[in-house]
Scaffold this motif. Sequence first.
Motif, PDB file in Angstrom:
ATOM      1  N   ALA A  47       3.948 -18.674  13.073  1.00 26.60           N
ATOM      2  CA  ALA A  47       3.788 -18.046  14.390  1.00 26.60           C
ATOM      3  C   ALA A  47       5.145 -17.797  15.047  1.00 26.60           C
ATOM      4  CB  ALA A  47       2.920 -18.920  15.284  1.00 26.60           C
ATOM      5  N   CYS A  48       6.037 -18.762  14.948  1.00 21.16           N
ATOM      6  CA  CYS A  48       7.369 -18.605  15.540  1.00 21.16           C
ATOM      7  C   CYS A  48       8.148 -17.504  14.826  1.00 21.16           C
ATOM      8  CB  CYS A  48       8.129 -19.929  15.483  1.00 21.16           C
ATOM      9  SG  CYS A  48       9.692 -19.914  16.389  1.00 21.16           S
ATOM     10  N   GLY A  49       8.090 -17.511  13.511  1.00 23.41           N
ATOM     11  CA  GLY A  49       8.781 -16.477  12.742  1.00 23.41           C
ATOM     12  C   GLY A  49       8.254 -15.090  13.051  1.00 23.41           C
ATOM     13  N   ASP A  50       6.936 -14.973  13.194  1.00 24.58           N
ATOM     14  CA  ASP A  50       6.336 -13.680  13.521  1.00 24.58           C
ATOM     15  C   ASP A  50       6.765 -13.205  14.908  1.00 24.58           C
ATOM     16  OD1 ASP A  50       5.093 -13.822  11.060  1.00 24.58           O
ATOM     17  OD2 ASP A  50       3.093 -14.245  11.891  1.00 24.58           O
ATOM     18  N   GLU A  51       6.816 -14.129  15.864  1.00 30.49           N
ATOM     19  CA  GLU A  51       7.244 -13.764  17.228  1.00 30.49           C
ATOM     20  C   GLU A  51       8.716 -13.375  17.238  1.00 30.49           C
ATOM     21  OE1 GLU A  51       7.253 -12.858  21.183  1.00 30.49           O
ATOM     22  OE2 GLU A  51       5.486 -13.251  19.943  1.00 30.49           O
ATOM     23  N   CYS A  52       9.553 -14.152  16.574  1.00 32.07           N
ATOM     24  CA  CYS A  52      10.984 -13.838  16.533  1.00 32.07           C
ATOM     25  C   CYS A  52      11.235 -12.505  15.828  1.00 32.07           C
ATOM     26  CB  CYS A  52      11.759 -14.962  15.849  1.00 32.07           C
ATOM     27  SG  CYS A  52      11.979 -16.435  16.858  1.00 32.07           S
ATOM     28  N   GLN A  53      10.434 -12.212  14.821  1.00 31.85           N
ATOM     29  CA  GLN A  53      10.574 -10.950  14.083  1.00 31.85           C
ATOM     30  C   GLN A  53      10.423  -9.745  15.009  1.00 31.85           C
ATOM     31  OE1 GLN A  53      11.393 -10.983  10.733  1.00 31.85           O
ATOM     32  NE2 GLN A  53      11.822  -8.832  11.100  1.00 31.85           N
ATOM     33  N   LYS A  54       9.610  -9.882  16.054  1.00 39.19           N
ATOM     34  CA  LYS A  54       9.412  -8.798  17.023  1.00 39.19           C
ATOM     35  C   LYS A  54      10.712  -8.423  17.743  1.00 39.19           C
ATOM     36  CE  LYS A  54       4.686 -10.200  18.123  1.00 39.19           C
ATOM     37  NZ  LYS A  54       3.824 -10.741  19.202  1.00 39.19           N
ATOM     38  N   HIS A  55      11.631  -9.378  17.831  1.00 35.52           N
ATOM     39  CA  HIS A  55      12.891  -9.177  18.558  1.00 35.52           C
ATOM     40  C   HIS A  55      14.098  -9.087  17.624  1.00 35.52           C
ATOM     41  CE1 HIS A  55      10.498 -10.299  22.043  1.00 35.52           C
ATOM     42  NE2 HIS A  55      10.126 -11.389  21.396  1.00 35.52           N
ATOM     43  N   ALA A  56      13.855  -9.109  16.324  1.00 38.49           N
ATOM     44  CA  ALA A  56      14.943  -9.186  15.338  1.00 38.49           C
ATOM     45  C   ALA A  56      15.878  -7.983  15.378  1.00 38.49           C
ATOM     46  CB  ALA A  56      14.375  -9.367  13.938  1.00 38.49           C
ATOM     47  N   ASP A  57      15.354  -6.802  15.738  1.00 40.57           N
ATOM     48  CA  ASP A  57      16.207  -5.614  15.808  1.00 40.57           C
ATOM     49  C   ASP A  57      17.169  -5.671  16.995  1.00 40.57           C
ATOM     50  OD1 ASP A  57      15.016  -4.571  13.559  1.00 40.57           O
ATOM     51  OD2 ASP A  57      13.621  -3.303  14.682  1.00 40.57           O
ATOM     52  N   HIS A 115      20.048 -13.690  16.796  1.00 42.32           N
ATOM     53  CA  HIS A 115      19.532 -15.060  16.785  1.00 42.32           C
ATOM     54  C   HIS A 115      18.043 -15.071  16.466  1.00 42.32           C
ATOM     55  CE1 HIS A 115      17.898 -14.581  20.919  1.00 42.32           C
ATOM     56  NE2 HIS A 115      19.045 -13.958  21.161  1.00 42.32           N
ATOM     57  N   CYS A 116      17.304 -14.062  16.917  1.00 40.73           N
ATOM     58  CA  CYS A 116      15.876 -13.972  16.584  1.00 40.73           C
ATOM     59  C   CYS A 116      15.680 -13.615  15.113  1.00 40.73           C
ATOM     60  CB  CYS A 116      15.177 -12.952  17.470  1.00 40.73           C
ATOM     61  SG  CYS A 116      14.923 -13.506  19.171  1.00 40.73           S
ATOM     62  N   LYS A 117      16.539 -12.753  14.586  1.00 45.32           N
ATOM     63  CA  LYS A 117      16.443 -12.383  13.172  1.00 45.32           C
ATOM     64  C   LYS A 117      16.668 -13.609  12.293  1.00 45.32           C
ATOM     65  CE  LYS A 117      18.378  -9.415   9.623  1.00 45.32           C
ATOM     66  NZ  LYS A 117      19.408  -8.470   9.252  1.00 45.32           N
ATOM     67  N   HIS A 118      17.714 -14.356  12.593  1.00 47.81           N
ATOM     68  CA  HIS A 118      18.030 -15.560  11.816  1.00 47.81           C
ATOM     69  C   HIS A 118      16.902 -16.583  11.945  1.00 47.81           C
ATOM     70  CE1 HIS A 118      20.296 -18.740   9.913  1.00 47.81           C
ATOM     71  NE2 HIS A 118      20.121 -19.498  10.981  1.00 47.81           N
ATOM     72  N   CYS A 119      16.373 -16.742  13.138  1.00 50.28           N
ATOM     73  CA  CYS A 119      15.294 -17.700  13.373  1.00 50.28           C
ATOM     74  C   CYS A 119      14.038 -17.287  12.604  1.00 50.28           C
ATOM     75  CB  CYS A 119      15.005 -17.802  14.871  1.00 50.28           C
ATOM     76  SG  CYS A 119      13.885 -19.163  15.287  1.00 50.28           S
ATOM     77  N   ALA A 120      13.700 -16.012  12.635  1.00 54.10           N
ATOM     78  CA  ALA A 120      12.516 -15.524  11.911  1.00 54.10           C
ATOM     79  C   ALA A 120      12.634 -15.840  10.422  1.00 54.10           C
ATOM     80  CB  ALA A 120      12.339 -14.026  12.134  1.00 54.10           C
ATOM     81  N   GLU A 121      13.805 -15.606   9.861  1.00 50.21           N
ATOM     82  CA  GLU A 121      14.019 -15.884   8.438  1.00 50.21           C
ATOM     83  C   GLU A 121      13.861 -17.377   8.141  1.00 50.21           C
ATOM     84  OE1 GLU A 121      17.906 -14.220   7.874  1.00 50.21           O
ATOM     85  OE2 GLU A 121      17.155 -12.156   7.848  1.00 50.21           O
ATOM     86  N   ALA A 122      14.458 -18.214   8.976  1.00 55.46           N
ATOM     87  CA  ALA A 122      14.377 -19.665   8.779  1.00 55.46           C
ATOM     88  C   ALA A 122      12.941 -20.160   8.924  1.00 55.46           C
ATOM     89  CB  ALA A 122      15.298 -20.388   9.766  1.00 55.46           C
ATOM     90  N   CYS A 123      12.223 -19.623   9.896  1.00 53.27           N
ATOM     91  CA  CYS A 123      10.841 -20.047  10.137  1.00 53.27           C
ATOM     92  C   CYS A 123       9.923 -19.635   8.995  1.00 53.27           C
ATOM     93  CB  CYS A 123      10.320 -19.466  11.449  1.00 53.27           C
ATOM     94  SG  CYS A 123      11.025 -20.238  12.918  1.00 53.27           S
ATOM     95  N   HIS A 124      10.075 -18.413   8.513  1.00 55.17           N
ATOM     96  CA  HIS A 124       9.219 -17.959   7.412  1.00 55.17           C
ATOM     97  C   HIS A 124       9.503 -18.750   6.125  1.00 55.17           C
ATOM     98  CE1 HIS A 124       8.492 -13.996   9.707  1.00 55.17           C
ATOM     99  NE2 HIS A 124       7.466 -14.813   9.865  1.00 55.17           N
ATOM    100  N   LYS A 125      10.767 -19.061   5.897  1.00 53.47           N
ATOM    101  CA  LYS A 125      11.126 -19.878   4.731  1.00 53.47           C
ATOM    102  C   LYS A 125      10.527 -21.279   4.872  1.00 53.47           C
ATOM    103  CE  LYS A 125      15.093 -21.784   2.241  1.00 53.47           C
ATOM    104  NZ  LYS A 125      16.555 -21.888   2.177  1.00 53.47           N
TER     105      LYS A 125
END
Length: 110
Positions: free
Chosen positions: A77-87, A91-101
């Motif tokens: 859920a966190c990775g999906d939310e951060c992915q929305k702001h990754a562009d 910091h959101c892009k890096h967080c999304a990657e870490a969360c999905h991993k």
Amino acid sequence: MAHEQHQQLLETLHDCMAACNHCFDACLQEDDVKMMAGCIRLDRECADMCAYLEQAITRNSPFVSQLAKVCAEICQACGDECQKHADMHDHCKHCAEACHKCAEACRSIA
């Protein structure tokens, strides 16, 4: 379940917690904090859950599998939310990657 067997997972959990804490702090510095509210909330939830699971593994808790299942859901859920702001935010892009991993790693022991 000895924590030595799960050294890679412990590192993944720790990296995810650190990425979420960094994202949390960086989101609070953004101009439109209200837009980042969902991200901030999930960053906190995810960092706390990763830290708790890391502790549970190191103390050989009998609930590791159940906690890993919950952790995977929160990380996803966190990775999906951060992915929305990754562009917009690195910091959101890096967080999304870490969360999905981390979600993937947690699912492997859940």
